[in-house]
Scaffold this motif. Structure first.
Motif, PDB file in Angstrom:
ATOM      1  N   ALA A   1      40.491  22.879 -32.378  1.00 36.25           N
ATOM      2  CA  ALA A   1      40.544  24.144 -33.116  1.00 36.25           C
ATOM      3  C   ALA A   1      39.979  25.203 -32.176  1.00 36.25           C
ATOM      4  O   ALA A   1      38.969  25.840 -32.435  1.00 36.25           O
ATOM      5  CB  ALA A   1      39.733  24.059 -34.405  1.00 36.25           C
TER       6      ALA A   1
ATOM      7  N   ASN B   1      42.758  27.179 -26.297  1.00 38.96           N
ATOM      8  CA  ASN B   1      43.094  25.756 -26.150  1.00 38.96           C
ATOM      9  C   ASN B   1      43.541  25.455 -24.722  1.00 38.96           C
ATOM     10  O   ASN B   1      44.542  24.779 -24.497  1.00 38.96           O
ATOM     11  CB  ASN B   1      44.187  25.379 -27.150  1.00 38.96           C
TER      12      ASN B   1
ATOM     13  N   GLU C   1      52.614  27.538 -26.690  1.00 42.30           N
ATOM     14  CA  GLU C   1      51.168  27.761 -26.676  1.00 42.30           C
ATOM     15  C   GLU C   1      50.715  28.432 -25.388  1.00 42.30           C
ATOM     16  O   GLU C   1      49.798  29.264 -25.398  1.00 42.30           O
ATOM     17  CB  GLU C   1      50.428  26.432 -26.858  1.00 42.30           C
TER      18      GLU C   1
ATOM     19  N   GLY D   1      44.297  32.073 -37.651  1.00 46.93           N
ATOM     20  CA  GLY D   1      44.151  30.682 -37.203  1.00 46.93           C
ATOM     21  C   GLY D   1      45.068  30.314 -36.051  1.00 46.93           C
ATOM     22  O   GLY D   1      45.425  29.145 -35.900  1.00 46.93           O
ATOM     23  N   ASN D   2      45.442  31.280 -35.204  1.00 50.23           N
ATOM     24  CA  ASN D   2      46.341  30.974 -34.086  1.00 50.23           C
ATOM     25  C   ASN D   2      45.739  30.022 -33.062  1.00 50.23           C
ATOM     26  O   ASN D   2      46.453  29.478 -32.227  1.00 50.23           O
ATOM     27  CB  ASN D   2      46.770  32.262 -33.375  1.00 50.23           C
TER      28      ASN D   2
ATOM     29  N   HIS E   1      44.785  27.175 -33.640  1.00 50.37           N
ATOM     30  CA  HIS E   1      45.089  25.822 -34.120  1.00 50.37           C
ATOM     31  C   HIS E   1      46.440  25.376 -33.535  1.00 50.37           C
ATOM     32  O   HIS E   1      47.494  25.728 -34.077  1.00 50.37           O
ATOM     33  CB  HIS E   1      45.175  25.851 -35.647  1.00 50.37           C
TER      34      HIS E   1
ATOM     35  N   MET F   1      48.713  23.145 -33.843  1.00 46.32           N
ATOM     36  CA  MET F   1      49.134  22.023 -34.675  1.00 46.32           C
ATOM     37  C   MET F   1      50.437  21.402 -34.194  1.00 46.32           C
ATOM     38  O   MET F   1      50.570  20.169 -34.143  1.00 46.32           O
ATOM     39  CB  MET F   1      49.284  22.510 -36.125  1.00 46.32           C
TER      40      MET F   1
ATOM     41  N   THR G   1      45.669  12.972 -34.583  1.00 45.09           N
ATOM     42  CA  THR G   1      45.576  14.289 -35.224  1.00 45.09           C
ATOM     43  C   THR G   1      45.037  14.244 -36.648  1.00 45.09           C
ATOM     44  O   THR G   1      44.809  15.302 -37.241  1.00 45.09           O
ATOM     45  CB  THR G   1      46.963  14.961 -35.248  1.00 45.09           C
TER      46      THR G   1
ATOM     47  N   GLU H   1      34.638  25.444 -41.201  1.00 49.28           N
ATOM     48  CA  GLU H   1      35.461  24.718 -40.230  1.00 49.28           C
ATOM     49  C   GLU H   1      35.711  23.306 -40.749  1.00 49.28           C
ATOM     50  O   GLU H   1      35.011  22.358 -40.396  1.00 49.28           O
ATOM     51  CB  GLU H   1      34.745  24.705 -38.878  1.00 49.28           C
TER      52      GLU H   1
ATOM     53  N   HIS I   1      38.837  21.646 -40.769  1.00 51.99           N
ATOM     54  CA  HIS I   1      40.057  20.997 -40.290  1.00 51.99           C
ATOM     55  C   HIS I   1      40.133  21.163 -38.780  1.00 51.99           C
ATOM     56  O   HIS I   1      39.696  22.175 -38.222  1.00 51.99           O
ATOM     57  CB  HIS I   1      41.317  21.612 -40.918  1.00 51.99           C
ATOM     58  N   GLY I   2      40.652  20.139 -38.117  1.00 52.87           N
ATOM     59  CA  GLY I   2      40.888  20.203 -36.683  1.00 52.87           C
ATOM     60  C   GLY I   2      42.186  19.508 -36.352  1.00 52.87           C
ATOM     61  O   GLY I   2      42.646  18.638 -37.099  1.00 52.87           O
ATOM     62  N   THR I   3      42.802  19.878 -35.239  1.00 55.14           N
ATOM     63  CA  THR I   3      44.109  19.309 -34.878  1.00 55.14           C
ATOM     64  C   THR I   3      43.987  18.031 -34.052  1.00 55.14           C
ATOM     65  O   THR I   3      44.944  17.262 -33.960  1.00 55.14           O
ATOM     66  CB  THR I   3      44.923  20.319 -34.063  1.00 55.14           C
TER      67      THR I   3
END
Length: 487
Positions: A142, A196, A303, A324-325, A327, A329, A397, A408, A410-412
């Motif tokens: 994240a 990221n 990305e 939330g960009n 993330h 996913m 994931t 916070e 959730h995480g990918t």
């Protein structure tokens, strides 16, 4: 070596890999202007005393706590220094260079709110080969906060970095490279860490490896086809056209090229009208790997060229937007899926080693000592590798726990998904090497000639590799025969 120019045009994965390999980077004037325009929005927001996450408020659980003017001045450095936790071995230099390039290109999109000097120091570090020391494990996908904070620390003269073959304090590495440490202002600290870079950069490297492995898998399967007298109708162009999957067509095309000129292509060349599925569905399974390499490639490219900052600077709206960009996913799921495709290719390879094993003993005259063997003794190793590869295909994931239930939750798992895929590709490479060696053993025992354009070349390469390892291998065979004269 050529220099890659960071501009408003999308950066390609090939350009990213060029920087990883040592190419320099530079920012064009348009990029500097775009970055400056985003920074101007940040400056106006600070002047208006608006509540903005990570700029005039704390982060995480303290998101609604306003900062004093003095705290605002200290916040950016505090973010860099407080988020660099991590454990494990240091990331390889190529991953660090990839991550620095990803963050530089992300800032160049103009949505980060960083100042031009923040982008310039990343370019300077890449060009001078100042490589931050970054622990492998520190991100839940994240935003690779821990990874990126370790890199940002070097930019401000802290942390540790490798320079000229030495690991040094970050400030000393910059001094030796003639780079002035960055003085953080505005949103620089948050912009440098909230990205990221590792997930995307490592992903690009893994994709390049996966493309090479896909080609190697075809070659290994082709040599096994030569060794077992496989039926090549499975590679007929009409089969691919009937299915309509581009990856399958590409795999079959490559296999036909590798086998061009083989005796198997002549009428009556095959030993059976229909082979086991580990041969018959090679185009379909290898084609699936290609399809998921392509899908992951789209995710990485997206990305790589995204403005994925939080808060996001929107210059047309003169606003900073919570979002939330950060993330990735689609990227994370793409690498989970890619790893499953890798495991299926590994399953086929391992199954073909069983067929090669059977072929070896089926054609060995009774009472005749076997010749020197190389792949045969690795058949159990292939069987041991397969369950590891299958377990590696489990999703990375879905297992990230909440870091902060109020914020916070959730995480990918993106960095883990990418890293596990890299590890899976390594296991698949080992399986394919064993298959090639075992196919060599079968062909050597039968004294069979291989006339395929690609298979003949790869068989010669396998023989060269065996010759390079001959001193050790010959010693093993001499010892075996001395202990077991009947063999």
């Amino acid at each position: 070596m050529a220099t890659v120019t960071i501009s408003e045009s999308p950066l390609s994965i090939a350009d990213l890999l060029g920087v990883v390999s040592g190419a320099g980077v530079q920012l064009d004037d348009g990029t500097r202007a775009r970055i400056a325009a985003g920074r101007a929005v940040v400056d106006r927001t600070l002047g208006a005393h608006q509540a903005v996450y990570g700029l005039t408020t704390q982060v995480g659980h303290g998101k609604d706590t306003r900062l004093t003017d003095e705290e605002i001045r200290d916040q950016q450095l505090w973010l860099v220094m407080s988020h660099s936790g991590g454990i494990g071995r240091a990331l390889p230099t190529d991953v660090v260079r990839a991550a620095l390039t990803v963050r530089l290109n992300g800032i160049a999109r103009g949505g980060s709110g960083a100042g031009v000097p923040a982008a310039e120091i990343l370019a300077d570090m890449l060009n001078a080969h100042v490589h931050p020391v970054v622990p492998e494990t520190s991100s839940v996908g994240a935003g690779d906060l821990g990874h990126m904070a370790s890199m940002a620390q070097v930019a401000v003269g802290a942390g540790r970095a490798e320079y000229g073959g030495e690991v040094l304090p970050g400030g000393e590495a910059l001094r030796r490279a003639g780079i002035t440490p960055l003085e953080l202002g505005g949103k620089d600290g948050l912009a440098l860490i909230s990205a990221n870079g590792v997930s995307v950069g490592h992903g690009a490297l893994v994709l390049a490896r996966a493309a090479r492995v896909a080609e190697a898998a075809d070659v290994a399967a082709a040599l096994s086809m030569e060794a077992t007298g496989a039926n090549l109708t499975v590679l007929h162009p009409a089969v691919g056209r009937a299915k309509g999957i581009a990856g399958q067509v590409a795999a079959a095309d490559h296999l036909r090229d590798v086998l061009a000129g083989s005796a198997l292509t002549a009428p009556g060349g095959a030993r059976s009208v229909q082979d086991p599925l580990s041969f018959r569905v090679v185009p379909q399974v290898h084609g699936a790997l290609r399809e998921y390499v392509t899908a992951a490639g789209r995710a990485v490219t997206t990305e790589l060229n995204a403005a994925a900052d939080n808060p996001l600077v929107s210059v047309p709206d003169d606003a900073l937007l919570s979002n939330g960009n950060f993330h990735p996913m689609v990227l994370a799921i793409a690498f989970d899926a890619l790893r499953i495709a890798v495991a299926h290719v590994g399953q086929l390879s391992e199954r073909r080693t069983v067929q090669l094993w059977d072929a070896f003993f089926r054609q060995m005259p009774e009472g005749t000592p076997p010749p020197s063997v190389y792949g045969l003794q690795l058949r159990p190793t292939a069987a041991a590798l397969l369950p590891e590869l299958v377990q590696a295909a489990a999703p990375a994931t879905l297992g990230v726990p909440p870091l902060d239930l109020g914020v916070e939750d959730h995480g990918t798992g993106a960095p883990l998904a990418v890293r596990r895929t890299d590890e899976a590709l390594h296991m698949l490479e080992d399986l394919l090497a064993i298959e090639l060696l075992l196919a060599h053993d079968v062909l050597a025992q039968a004294a069979a000639s291989v006339t395929g354009a690609g298979t003949a070349a790869v068989l010669a390469t396998v023989k060269e590799a065996i010759a390079a390892a001959a001193p050790y291998a010959d010693a093993v065979h001499v010892e075996l025969r001395s202990r077991f004269p009947s063999i």
